[in-house]
Design an enzyme around this catalytic site. Structure first.
Site, PDB file in Angstrom:
ATOM      1  CE  LYS A 104      16.732  48.919   7.005  1.00  0.00           C
ATOM      2  NZ  LYS A 104      16.263  49.576   8.124  1.00  0.00           N
TER       3      LYS A 104
ATOM      4  CG  PHE B  64       4.159  53.107   7.868  1.00  0.00           C
ATOM      5  CD1 PHE B  64       4.560  53.249   9.609  1.00  0.00           C
ATOM      6  CD2 PHE B  64       5.029  53.240   6.783  1.00  0.00           C
ATOM      7  CE1 PHE B  64       5.746  53.822   9.409  1.00  0.00           C
ATOM      8  CE2 PHE B  64       6.265  53.748   7.241  1.00  0.00           C
ATOM      9  CZ  PHE B  64       6.710  54.111   8.349  1.00  0.00           C
ATOM     10  CB  ILE B  65      -3.021  52.493   6.953  1.00  0.00           C
ATOM     11  CG1 ILE B  65      -3.423  52.791   8.504  1.00  0.00           C
ATOM     12  CG2 ILE B  65      -2.478  51.174   7.099  1.00  0.00           C
ATOM     13  CD1 ILE B  65      -4.636  52.126   8.879  1.00  0.00           C
TER      14      ILE B  65
ATOM     15  CE  LYS C 153      28.574  63.469   5.176  1.00  0.00           C
ATOM     16  NZ  LYS C 153      28.130  62.304   4.815  1.00  0.00           N
TER      17      LYS C 153
ATOM     18  N   PRO D 287      -2.956  57.702   3.384  1.00  0.00           N
ATOM     19  CG  PRO D 287      -5.399  57.707   2.603  1.00  0.00           C
ATOM     20  CD  PRO D 287      -4.588  57.761   3.728  1.00  0.00           C
TER      21      PRO D 287
ATOM     22  CD  GLU E 220      20.050  51.963  13.489  1.00  0.00           C
ATOM     23  OE1 GLU E 220      21.297  51.321  14.025  1.00  0.00           O
ATOM     24  OE2 GLU E 220      19.070  52.062  14.022  1.00  0.00           O
TER      25      GLU E 220
ATOM     26  CB  CYS F 173      15.260  53.487   3.506  1.00  0.00           C
ATOM     27  SG  CYS F 173      16.614  53.854   4.442  1.00  0.00           S
TER      28      CYS F 173
END
Ligand SMILES: NC(=O)c1ccc[n+]([C@@H]2O[C@H](COP(=O)([O-])OP(=O)(O)OC[C@H]3O[C@@H](n4cnc5c(N)ncnc54)[C@H](O)[C@@H]3O)[C@@H](O)[C@H]2O)c1
Length: 439
Positions: free
Chosen positions: A210, A255-256, A35, A258, A154, A266
């Site tokens: 967090k 965030f509502i 990497k 469907p 973060e 995460c």
């Protein structure tokens, strides 16, 4: 100012490049030699809008360095960020082995005062474990060097990570050392020129913030999916309900939506980890357990709709899938609902042809392997397919040529896992449309 960022993944690479962009000398460290070599050659390990240009520009300027040598990277650095992974262990709790290995190495190699700030998402008490690991390593060396630990979780979103880091809503810093607080203040000054965005608190509260943030967002998604499933049964339209409730500022529009359930690196692991933390303290987080259960079930909703239409036995049928990544603008396939949908269709005897604008290499190499036929574009996936499944709402899928779609598909049927298409419009074109949360 000089800093080191240990762990050069989504969080470490974005943070390192953004800190370098405001003039800080940054060394990004990783144990993955390949990497690091690739990054030195301008090859990005992940897809993230705006990242390549930022990394290449700052690497060329000499402000951003890549290394596998942690000892050298922390020489003269005022802050060492820990940004390694915290994957779920077998019991669902966050596995801290990478975080604590880095803390131990810092203790073995540090030569001067340093702030060790944890950016990885870690459970409450990790700050103390990091402190203890560094102390133990210093004692082994018989070195009495001063250091401070801090928690700096973060909040960047994959797909908009650079933008989020450069223009944060808030910067949470858990700290119990005045010198460390001043250093963190100086470090973050360039990111809050239009107003103070740092929220200082104690370390356990920062660690908890967090998890609480991700758990709240996951809760909104599962809540709406639960309501959407009920809407289907009672003949209501979840999209109308979404607009109706989202207009209340106490609820908000985000965030509502469907869909086919949350995924990514995460929410699934963080919801699991906070449930586990609560259990360790003898407390049951009942809401979050339900959030997880609803989400697990939601990942099956689209395949269930396919079976309701074609029957449980899908032998001989082929489905076109648009989108594989867990959300648009990322190639992250971790916990992507696409994987569950593909497994279920295949288990019922179907074949899947998939197209994703950026996540196919990642899917092929690490997650979905050869379970699907990877197609060269969205229309190629439709050839000889019995129906279309929209799984990730990439922009390029929003207004397809329905004429071409209708010609290529064997049946004019669309299973819209993100409700991005207008049911009535598709109906007027002769398509059957099955969304989430409406008949
Ligand atoms: N991905 C996100 O959107 C996001 C957002 C906020 C917080 N987080 C949290 O940040 C942390 C990192 O997540 P990520 O997605 O960037 O992970 P990642 O898997 O993309 O990257 C982690 C990197 O750490 C490296 N690493 C492991 N051990 C190391 C060591 N001893 N020394 C140096 N490098 C080492 C790995 O090789 C890898 O490159 C996690 O705790 C995650 O929950 C992630």
């Amino acid at each position: 100012m000089k800093i080191a960022v240990i762990g050069t993944g989504y969080v470490g690479l974005v943070s390192g490049a953004c800190f370098a962009d405001v003039g800080i000398q940054v060394t990004c460290v990783d144990i993955d030699q390949k990497k690091i070599e690739k990054l030195k050659n301008g090859i990005m390990p992940i897809y993230e809008p705006g990242l390549e240009e930022l990394v290449v520009r700052n690497y060329r300027s000499g402000r951003l360095k890549f290394s596998t040598d942690l000892g050298e990277a922390i020489q003269g650095a005022e802050v060492a960020f820990i940004a390694v992974g915290t994957p779920p262990g077998e019991d669902g709790s966050a596995d801290l082995k990478y975080v604590l290995a880095v803390a131990d190495e810092i203790g073995r190699k540090m030569t001067d005062y340093i702030v060790v700030a944890t950016k990885s998402t870690v459970p409450v008490t990790t700050g103390e474990k990091v402190r203890a690991a560094i102390k133990a390593a210093l004692e082994k060396r018989v070195a009495d060097l001063p250091f401070a630990v801090a928690s700096n979780p973060e909040f960047l979103k994959e797909g908009a990570a650079v933008e989020d880091f450069l223009k944060p809503d808030r910067i949470v810093i858990g700290v119990d050392d005045e010198r460390a607080e001043q250093i963190m203040q100086r470090l973050y000054k360039p990111f809050q020129l239009s107003g103070d965005r740092i929220i200082y608190m104690d370390i356990p509260s920062a660690e908890m913030t967090k998890y609480a943030a991700n758990a709240m967002l996951a809760t909104k998604i599962s809540f709406m999916n639960d309501i959407a499933n009920l809407c289907e049964k009672v003949g209501a339209d979840a999209n109308m309900v979404r607009k109706g409730i989202g207009s209340d500022p106490r609820i908000g529009t985000k965030f509502i939506y469907p869909g086919v359930g949350y995924g990514g690196s995460c929410f699934p692991k963080d919801v699991k980890a906070i449930i586990k933390t609560a259990r360790q303290y003898g407390y049951e987080l009942k809401v979050l357990q339900a959030v997880e259960d609803v989400n697990d079930a939601q990942k099956h909703v689209l395949a269930n709709k396919v079976k309701a239409y074609f029957g449980d036995d899908l032998t001989g049928l082929t489905f076109a899938m648009w989108g594989l990544s867990f959300k648009p603008n990322t190639d992250d396939m971790r916990e992507a609902p696409a994987g569950v949908i593909i497994d279920e269709l295949r288990a019922a005897g179907a074949t899947v042809k998939a197209y994703d604008p950026v996540a196919m290499e990642e899917a092929k190499a690490h997650y979905i392997f050869d379970k699907v036929t990877y197609c060269k574009d969205a229309y190629d996936a439709l050839v000889d397919a019995d129906a279309l499944l929209l799984v990730t709402e990439w922009s390029e899928f929003r207004i397809p040529s329905w004429q071409a779609v209708g010609k290529l598909l064997k049946n004019k049927v669309v299973f819209d896992g993100r409700n991005i298409y207008d049911k009535n419009y598709l109906k007027s074109l002769g398509f059957e449309h099955y969304g989430i949360g409406s008949k």
